[in-house]
Write a protein that holds these residues in place. Structure first.
Motif, PDB file in Angstrom:
ATOM      1  N   ASP A   1     -14.321  -6.411 -15.460  1.00  0.00           N
ATOM      2  CA  ASP A   1     -13.880  -6.483 -14.026  1.00  0.00           C
ATOM      3  C   ASP A   1     -12.573  -7.922 -14.144  1.00  0.00           C
ATOM      4  N   CYS A   2     -12.232  -7.985 -15.128  1.00  0.00           N
ATOM      5  CA  CYS A   2     -11.441  -8.740 -15.209  1.00  0.00           C
ATOM      6  C   CYS A   2     -10.034  -8.989 -15.590  1.00  0.00           C
ATOM      7  N   LEU A   3      -9.876  -7.474 -16.645  1.00  0.00           N
ATOM      8  CA  LEU A   3      -8.438  -6.739 -17.364  1.00  0.00           C
ATOM      9  C   LEU A   3      -8.324  -5.518 -17.588  1.00  0.00           C
ATOM     10  N   GLY A   4      -7.488  -5.650 -16.845  1.00  0.00           N
ATOM     11  CA  GLY A   4      -6.417  -3.765 -16.575  1.00  0.00           C
ATOM     12  C   GLY A   4      -5.482  -3.552 -16.806  1.00  0.00           C
ATOM     13  N   MET A   5      -4.977  -1.782 -17.212  1.00  0.00           N
ATOM     14  CA  MET A   5      -3.585  -2.255 -17.280  1.00  0.00           C
ATOM     15  C   MET A   5      -2.997  -1.034 -17.270  1.00  0.00           C
ATOM     16  N   ALA A   6      -1.533  -1.146 -16.542  1.00  0.00           N
ATOM     17  CA  ALA A   6      -1.372   0.153 -15.947  1.00  0.00           C
ATOM     18  C   ALA A   6       0.064   1.231 -16.875  1.00  0.00           C
ATOM     19  N   LEU A   7      -0.467   2.217 -16.295  1.00  0.00           N
ATOM     20  CA  LEU A   7      -0.328   3.819 -17.351  1.00  0.00           C
ATOM     21  C   LEU A   7       0.713   3.947 -16.257  1.00  0.00           C
ATOM     22  N   LYS A   8       2.177   5.120 -17.531  1.00  0.00           N
ATOM     23  CA  LYS A   8       3.124   5.694 -16.776  1.00  0.00           C
ATOM     24  C   LYS A   8       2.568   7.064 -16.930  1.00  0.00           C
ATOM     25  N   PHE A   9       1.323   6.980 -15.916  1.00  0.00           N
ATOM     26  CA  PHE A   9       0.964   7.887 -15.102  1.00  0.00           C
ATOM     27  C   PHE A   9       0.847   7.447 -13.198  1.00  0.00           C
ATOM     28  N   TYR A  10       1.647   8.543 -12.892  1.00  0.00           N
ATOM     29  CA  TYR A  10       2.014   7.938 -11.003  1.00  0.00           C
ATOM     30  C   TYR A  10       1.360   8.997  -9.299  1.00  0.00           C
ATOM     31  N   ASN A  11       0.781   8.314  -8.473  1.00  0.00           N
ATOM     32  CA  ASN A  11       0.554   9.092  -7.900  1.00  0.00           C
ATOM     33  C   ASN A  11       1.831   8.300  -6.468  1.00  0.00           C
ATOM     34  N   ILE A  12       2.316   9.311  -6.354  1.00  0.00           N
ATOM     35  CA  ILE A  12       3.061   9.213  -4.473  1.00  0.00           C
ATOM     36  C   ILE A  12       2.718   9.024  -2.747  1.00  0.00           C
ATOM     37  N   VAL A  13       2.683   7.797  -2.838  1.00  0.00           N
ATOM     38  CA  VAL A  13       2.467   7.920  -0.932  1.00  0.00           C
ATOM     39  C   VAL A  13       3.720   7.624  -0.456  1.00  0.00           C
ATOM     40  N   GLU A  14       3.829   8.689   0.707  1.00  0.00           N
ATOM     41  CA  GLU A  14       4.938   8.669   1.399  1.00  0.00           C
ATOM     42  C   GLU A  14       4.339   8.400   2.818  1.00  0.00           C
ATOM     43  N   MET A  15       5.230   7.496   3.488  1.00  0.00           N
ATOM     44  CA  MET A  15       4.076   7.454   4.337  1.00  0.00           C
ATOM     45  C   MET A  15       5.309   7.073   6.061  1.00  0.00           C
ATOM     46  N   VAL A  16       5.253   7.926   7.100  1.00  0.00           N
ATOM     47  CA  VAL A  16       6.710   8.155   8.236  1.00  0.00           C
ATOM     48  C   VAL A  16       5.908   8.156   9.911  1.00  0.00           C
ATOM     49  N   ARG A  17       6.280   6.769  10.414  1.00  0.00           N
ATOM     50  CA  ARG A  17       5.561   6.470  11.935  1.00  0.00           C
ATOM     51  C   ARG A  17       5.922   7.919  12.791  1.00  0.00           C
ATOM     52  N   LEU A  18       4.839   8.449  13.761  1.00  0.00           N
ATOM     53  CA  LEU A  18       4.605   9.025  14.751  1.00  0.00           C
ATOM     54  C   LEU A  18       4.645   8.407  16.282  1.00  0.00           C
ATOM     55  N   PRO A  19       5.147   8.824  17.071  1.00  0.00           N
ATOM     56  CA  PRO A  19       5.043   8.965  18.497  1.00  0.00           C
ATOM     57  C   PRO A  19       3.382   8.493  18.317  1.00  0.00           C
ATOM     58  N   GLY A  20       2.198   8.977  17.154  1.00  0.00           N
ATOM     59  CA  GLY A  20       1.350   8.985  17.803  1.00  0.00           C
ATOM     60  C   GLY A  20       0.560  10.350  17.213  1.00  0.00           C
ATOM     61  N   GLY A  21      -0.750   9.249  16.967  1.00  0.00           N
ATOM     62  CA  GLY A  21      -1.457  10.934  16.284  1.00  0.00           C
ATOM     63  C   GLY A  21      -1.730  10.144  14.687  1.00  0.00           C
ATOM     64  N   LEU A  22      -1.664  11.340  14.012  1.00  0.00           N
ATOM     65  CA  LEU A  22      -1.968  11.569  12.257  1.00  0.00           C
ATOM     66  C   LEU A  22      -2.437  12.411  11.823  1.00  0.00           C
ATOM     67  N   VAL A  23      -1.587  12.672  10.856  1.00  0.00           N
ATOM     68  CA  VAL A  23      -1.501  14.320   9.412  1.00  0.00           C
ATOM     69  C   VAL A  23      -1.278  13.688   8.485  1.00  0.00           C
ATOM     70  N   ILE A  24      -2.231  14.074   8.069  1.00  0.00           N
ATOM     71  CA  ILE A  24      -2.041  13.949   5.930  1.00  0.00           C
ATOM     72  C   ILE A  24      -1.981  14.586   5.382  1.00  0.00           C
ATOM     73  N   GLU A  25      -1.315  15.136   3.983  1.00  0.00           N
ATOM     74  CA  GLU A  25      -1.484  16.517   3.791  1.00  0.00           C
ATOM     75  C   GLU A  25      -1.740  15.938   2.343  1.00  0.00           C
ATOM     76  N   VAL A  26      -2.437  17.006   1.350  1.00  0.00           N
ATOM     77  CA  VAL A  26      -2.842  16.245   0.505  1.00  0.00           C
ATOM     78  C   VAL A  26      -2.275  17.053  -0.612  1.00  0.00           C
ATOM     79  N   HIS A  27      -1.877  16.585  -2.014  1.00  0.00           N
ATOM     80  CA  HIS A  27      -1.175  17.803  -3.107  1.00  0.00           C
ATOM     81  C   HIS A  27      -1.181  17.257  -4.325  1.00  0.00           C
TER      82      HIS A  27
END
Length: 304
Positions: free
Chosen positions: A18-44
Motif C-alpha cells: 500500500d505504499c510503493l508502486g511503479m508506472a509501466l509503458k502500457f496504457y489506457n486512453i480516456v477521451e471525454m467530450v461535453r454534450l448538451p445533456g445525457g451520458l454516452v460511454i464507449e468501451v474498446h
C-alpha cells in the motif's frame, strides 16, 4: 474534446504494501467530450464485457466528483475508453480509470486543480495511493497519506531495468484479495518487511539491482494471497531460476512481475509456462517502467 493517456501500474513490489508502486509503458486512453445533456460511454479493448456504461462507470464517477468539487456543470458527457490494461489482474486498471477521469475532467473544467490536488483526490477515491500515485506521476513512487494528503517521493527507474509480466486468465477482485489478509501480524514479520522495503527503496534509488532478490521478499500479504493464485509459488521460483533480479505478486494479483536487466523474454516465457503447468492459462509480456505518468495527448476547445 480531451484525450488522456494513463499508464498501467504495479503496486507493492513485494514488501511495499500500500505504499510503493511503479508506472509501466502500457496504457489506457480516456477521451471525454461535453454534450448538451445525457451520458454516452464507449468501451474498446480490455473490459469490454465487464465495464459499466452507465453512471456507475469509474471514469464517469471520478469526473463527476471533480466537477462537483470545482463547481463545474459539464452538461452531458461522451466518454470513450480505449483499454489495454486488463481488468482485475493487479496492473492498476481501476487507478488508471480514476486518474484518467480526474485528469480529463480537470482539463475540461479549466485546469483548476493542481497535480497534488488531483493526487489527493485520486487517493481518496481509490482508498490508497500506491497505484494512483505512479499512474499520475510516473516512475517509482513511495507514498503515504497523512490526514487526507498524500506525501510522496518519486524515484526514477534504474537504467536498464525492465519488467516481465505474467497475466493469468482469470480475475481477482482486490476486495477478495484483501479479505484473506490478517488484521494483525507478528513483530517478526513486521520487522522483516520494514527491513526489506527500506532496502528496496535504496536499491532502486541507487540502481543496485543485485539487492532486489532480498529486497522484494514479503511476509505481510503474499503468503496469504498464494491460495488465490494457483501456481504462484512455483512461478516465483521459476522466474528467479530464469534470471529475474526480483519477483513478486503485482498488486493484489493475480499477475506476477519479475524485474530484470537481461533475459526478459526467457523469464516471461518461463513464468507463462509454469502457470500452465498448474492448469492456469496466462499471457506474458515484457514492459519498461514509464518515467512519465498520465498526460493529455489531445485537447480540442472548438468543435471540429
Amino acid at each position: 474534446m480531451v484525450r488522456v493517456q494513463v499508464p498501467a501500474t504495479t503496486a507493492n513490489l513485494g514488501p511495499g504494501f500500500d505504499c510503493l508502486g511503479m508506472a509501466l509503458k502500457f496504457y489506457n486512453i480516456v477521451e471525454m467530450v461535453r454534450l448538451p445533456g445525457g451520458l454516452v460511454i464507449e468501451v474498446h479493448g480490455e473490459g469490454v464485457q465487464d465495464i459499466a456504461r452507465d453512471e456507475s462507470n469509474v471514469v464517469y464517477r471520478a469526473a463527476m466528483y471533480l466537477f462537483k468539487q470545482v463547481g463545474f456543470d459539464p452538461g452531458g458527457l461522451r466518454i470513450r475508453l480505449i483499454n489495454h490494461i486488463p481488468v482485475a489482474r493487479g496492473l492498476g486498471s481501476s487507478a488508471s480509470a480514476i486518474v484518467g477521469g480526474l485528469m480529463a475532467a480537470n482539463i475540461l473544467s479549466g485546469n483548476k486543480l493542481s497535480c497534488r490536488e488531483l493526487l489527493n483526490m485520486a487517493s481518496q477515491l481509490e482508498g490508497h495511493p500506491d497505484n494512483v500515485a505512479p499512474a499520475l506521476l510516473g516512475g517509482i513512487v513511495i507514498s503515504t497519506t497523512v490526514e487526507g494528503e498524500v506525501r510522496y517521493v518519486k524515484i526514477d527507474p534504474p537504467p536498464g531495468l525492465k519488467v516481465a509480466v505474467a497475466i493469468p486468465d482469470f480475475h481477482l477482485n482486490t476486495r477478495a484479495a484483501r479479505e484473506v489478509l490478517p488484521q494483525h501480524v507478528s513483530l517478526a514479520d513486521a520487522v522483516f518487511n520494514l527491513g526489506r522495503v527500506a532496502l528496496l527503496a535504496a536499491a532502486l534509488q541507487q540502481g543496485k539491482l543485485d539487492l532486489l532478490a532480498t529486497a522484494m521478499e514479503d511476509r505481510l500479504h503474499q503468503p496469504y494471497r498464494a491460495s488465490l493464485v494457483p501456481g504462484m509459488k512455483k512461478v516465483l521460483a521459476a522466474a528467479r531460476l530464469a534470471g529475474a533480479r526480483g519477483v513478486c505478486l503485482s498488486g493484489a494479483g493475480p499477475s506476477i512481475i519479475a524485474l530484470a536487466d537481461s533475459n526478459l523474454e526467457l523469464i516471461a516465457r518461463v513464468m507463462k509456462d509454469t502457470f500452465r503447468e498448474s492448469g492456469i492459462m496466462a499471457r506474458a509480456m515484457v514492459l519498461e517502467p514509464s518515467p512519465v505518468g498520465a498526460r493529455a495527448l489531445e485537447i480540442k476547445t472548438k468543435p471540429s
